[in-house]
Scaffold this motif. Sequence first.
Motif, PDB file in Angstrom:
ATOM      1  N   ASN A   1       0.830  -1.215   0.000  1.00 46.39           N
ATOM      2  CA  ASN A   1       0.000   0.000   0.000  1.00 46.39           C
ATOM      3  C   ASN A   1       0.859   1.257   0.000  1.00 46.39           C
ATOM      4  O   ASN A   1       0.535   2.240  -0.670  1.00 46.39           O
ATOM      5  CB  ASN A   1      -0.958   0.005   1.192  1.00 46.39           C
ATOM      6  N   ALA A   2       1.957   1.217   0.723  1.00 45.63           N
ATOM      7  CA  ALA A   2       2.870   2.367   0.746  1.00 45.63           C
ATOM      8  C   ALA A   2       3.514   2.556  -0.619  1.00 45.63           C
ATOM      9  O   ALA A   2       3.666   3.693  -1.092  1.00 45.63           O
ATOM     10  CB  ALA A   2       3.938   2.182   1.820  1.00 45.63           C
ATOM     11  N   SER A   3       3.870   1.452  -1.264  1.00 44.63           N
ATOM     12  CA  SER A   3       4.452   1.540  -2.611  1.00 44.63           C
ATOM     13  C   SER A   3       3.447   2.113  -3.595  1.00 44.63           C
ATOM     14  O   SER A   3       3.774   2.987  -4.406  1.00 44.63           O
ATOM     15  CB  SER A   3       4.903   0.159  -3.098  1.00 44.63           C
ATOM     16  N   ASN A   4       2.226   1.642  -3.531  1.00 53.09           N
ATOM     17  CA  ASN A   4       1.165   2.131  -4.414  1.00 53.09           C
ATOM     18  C   ASN A   4       0.920   3.621  -4.185  1.00 53.09           C
ATOM     19  O   ASN A   4       0.789   4.394  -5.140  1.00 53.09           O
ATOM     20  CB  ASN A   4      -0.114   1.321  -4.182  1.00 53.09           C
ATOM     21  N   PHE A   5       0.883   4.020  -2.929  1.00 53.58           N
ATOM     22  CA  PHE A   5       0.675   5.423  -2.591  1.00 53.58           C
ATOM     23  C   PHE A   5       1.802   6.282  -3.160  1.00 53.58           C
ATOM     24  O   PHE A   5       1.565   7.301  -3.806  1.00 53.58           O
ATOM     25  CB  PHE A   5       0.586   5.579  -1.068  1.00 53.58           C
ATOM     26  N   ALA A   6       3.049   5.856  -2.947  1.00 51.36           N
ATOM     27  CA  ALA A   6       4.213   6.621  -3.428  1.00 51.36           C
ATOM     28  C   ALA A   6       4.216   6.725  -4.946  1.00 51.36           C
ATOM     29  O   ALA A   6       4.627   7.747  -5.498  1.00 51.36           O
ATOM     30  CB  ALA A   6       5.510   5.972  -2.932  1.00 51.36           C
ATOM     31  N   ASP A   7       3.736   5.692  -5.632  1.00 51.66           N
ATOM     32  CA  ASP A   7       3.716   5.684  -7.093  1.00 51.66           C
ATOM     33  C   ASP A   7       2.659   6.604  -7.693  1.00 51.66           C
ATOM     34  O   ASP A   7       2.704   6.894  -8.890  1.00 51.66           O
ATOM     35  CB  ASP A   7       3.464   4.261  -7.619  1.00 51.66           C
ATOM     36  N   HIS A   8       1.721   7.053  -6.884  1.00 49.46           N
ATOM     37  CA  HIS A   8       0.612   7.844  -7.422  1.00 49.46           C
ATOM     38  C   HIS A   8       0.491   9.240  -6.806  1.00 49.46           C
ATOM     39  O   HIS A   8      -0.304  10.053  -7.260  1.00 49.46           O
ATOM     40  CB  HIS A   8      -0.702   7.072  -7.250  1.00 49.46           C
ATOM     41  N   LEU A   9       1.311   9.512  -5.798  1.00 48.44           N
ATOM     42  CA  LEU A   9       1.261  10.803  -5.108  1.00 48.44           C
ATOM     43  C   LEU A   9       1.964  11.893  -5.907  1.00 48.44           C
ATOM     44  O   LEU A   9       3.029  11.670  -6.475  1.00 48.44           O
ATOM     45  CB  LEU A   9       1.935  10.681  -3.736  1.00 48.44           C
TER      46      LEU A   9
END
Length: 136
Positions: A99-107
């Motif tokens: 989830n942290a990776s996904n968040f960082a990829d879209h922020l």
Amino acid sequence: TDLIKTNIDKFRSQTSSLQYLHKKISNISHPLLVNLVVEELDNDPEYLLRYPILIKDQEIRDQFYEQTREYGTSLLYQQPLNRIRGLENILDQAIVYPNASNFADHLVTLPCHEDIDNAIVDVIADKLQSVLNDDL
């Protein structure tokens, strides 16, 4: 007294720019855009260091960033917090945080400091609308 007046005027314009940015971003409706600022800024101006949004398609996020970084947009962390140097004693680097990776990829964060005026906000909002509409 001139210095105090200048500082007060600067603070007021900063709050005004934040409200204007919030209004412009809130008016963009697209399934790939998530506005992370949920507070109602009209009645309770709040100072933010950055204005965070998520763009659910990383390629579109990257296009938007490339087109607006000269105006102060930022990818901020660019990776999960446990991969950021200096946090290894706080977060376990061996654990995968999807989830942290996904968040960082879209922020992407938008500037909302005192040097941002409404003209820059208009450019950023127009480019955001444009890259999102190119997806349709």
